[in-house]
Scaffold this active site. Structure first.
Site, PDB file in Angstrom:
ATOM      1  N   ARG A   1       3.165  -6.222   9.166  1.00 17.32           N
ATOM      2  CA  ARG A   1       2.443  -5.088   9.747  1.00 17.32           C
ATOM      3  C   ARG A   1       3.079  -4.590  11.037  1.00 17.32           C
ATOM      4  NH1 ARG A   1      -2.950  -7.682   7.686  1.00 17.32           N
ATOM      5  NH2 ARG A   1      -3.249  -6.455   5.788  1.00 17.32           N
TER       6      ARG A   1
ATOM      7  N   ASN B   1      -2.035   0.107   6.895  1.00 15.38           N
ATOM      8  CA  ASN B   1      -1.506  -1.144   7.421  1.00 15.38           C
ATOM      9  C   ASN B   1      -0.577  -1.890   6.468  1.00 15.38           C
ATOM     10  OD1 ASN B   1      -3.406  -2.079   5.638  1.00 15.38           O
ATOM     11  ND2 ASN B   1      -4.662  -3.108   7.152  1.00 15.38           N
TER      12      ASN B   1
ATOM     13  N   LYS C   1       0.816  -1.215   0.000  1.00 14.89           N
ATOM     14  CA  LYS C   1       0.000   0.000   0.000  1.00 14.89           C
ATOM     15  C   LYS C   1       0.856   1.273   0.000  1.00 14.89           C
ATOM     16  CE  LYS C   1      -3.917  -2.220   2.285  1.00 14.89           C
ATOM     17  NZ  LYS C   1      -4.845  -2.148   3.421  1.00 14.89           N
TER      18      LYS C   1
ATOM     19  N   THR D   1      -4.404  -7.093  11.177  1.00 13.43           N
ATOM     20  CA  THR D   1      -4.681  -5.827  10.481  1.00 13.43           C
ATOM     21  C   THR D   1      -4.214  -4.632  11.299  1.00 13.43           C
ATOM     22  OG1 THR D   1      -6.581  -6.842   9.405  1.00 13.43           O
ATOM     23  CG2 THR D   1      -6.500  -4.456   9.407  1.00 13.43           C
TER      24      THR D   1
ATOM     25  N   HIS E   1      -2.062  -5.522   1.594  1.00 11.10           N
ATOM     26  CA  HIS E   1      -3.301  -6.281   1.417  1.00 11.10           C
ATOM     27  C   HIS E   1      -2.881  -7.639   0.878  1.00 11.10           C
ATOM     28  CE1 HIS E   1      -7.139  -7.685  -0.216  1.00 11.10           C
ATOM     29  NE2 HIS E   1      -6.423  -8.045  -1.261  1.00 11.10           N
TER      30      HIS E   1
ATOM     31  N   ARG F   1      -0.845 -14.397   4.744  1.00 10.78           N
ATOM     32  CA  ARG F   1      -1.651 -13.672   5.726  1.00 10.78           C
ATOM     33  C   ARG F   1      -1.034 -13.783   7.119  1.00 10.78           C
ATOM     34  NH1 ARG F   1      -6.225 -11.454   4.075  1.00 10.78           N
ATOM     35  NH2 ARG F   1      -7.311 -11.715   6.058  1.00 10.78           N
TER      36      ARG F   1
END
Length: 138
Positions: A102, A112, A9, A91, A115, A85
Site C-alpha cells: 500500500r 488502497n 483492486k 489500509t 484486499h 496482511r
C-alpha cells in the site's frame, strides 16, 4: 499449508502493478495457487462485501470495485494470512510502512491497491466466491 485470497483492486491493476505486487508475495516465499483477471459484478461484490451492505460507503465501494478489472489470487504458505496482511501494510497508505504494497501502490484509504483475507474463516468464505475447486492448484 494456509491459504488466503488477495484481490488486486482496479486502481493497482489498472496501473500495471499486478506483477510488482505478486513479486512481493513470491519473494516472501508464498506460492500462487490460483489467479485470474476478471471484472467484479455488483452481485459478486455483494457476496464478497456482505458485511458492508447498508453502510454509507458501500455504494462507492461497489462502484469502485466494479469499474474496471481486478486480479483475484489465492496464495499459500506458512502463516500466509498474517504475513500477507503485514506485506500489504496499513489500509491508509499514509500510515503504511515503507516497502509495503500500500505504501508503494495505493492512492488513498479507499483506493488502497489490495484486499487480503483477515482470518482463516474469511479466507474459507472468500476463496470460493472467486474460484472453483478445479481452479486452485495446491
Amino acid at each position: 499449508m494456509q491459504k488466503t485470497l488477495v484481490l488486486i483492486k482496479p486502481d493497482a491493476f489498472g496501473k500495471n502493478h499486478a506483477g510488482d505486487i505478486l513479486k512481493i508475495y513470491e519473494d516472501a516465499g508464498f506460492k500462487i495457487i490460483a489467479a485470474k483477471v476478471m471484472k467484479m459484478t455488483p452481485e459478486l461484490a455483494a457476496k464478497h462485501y456482505v458485511e458492508h451492505i447498508g453502510r454509507p460507503y458501500y455504494p462507492a465501494l461497489v462502484e469502485f470495485m466494479t469499474a474496471a478489472p481486478i486480479m483475484a489470487v489465492v496464495l499459500a504458505g506458512e502463516d500466509v494470512i498474517k504475513k500477507v496482511r503485514e506485506l500489504n501494510g496499513a489500509t491508509n497508505p499514509a500510515e503504511a510502512a515503507e516497502g509495503t504494497v500500500r505504501k508503494l501502490y495505493a492512492q488513498d484509504k479507499t483506493k488502497n491497491a489490495v484486499h487480503a483475507s483477515d482470518s482463516e474463516t474469511s479466507a474459507a468464505r472468500e476463496i470460493p466466491i472467486f474460484f472453483g475447486a478445479c481452479e486452485i492448484f495446491d
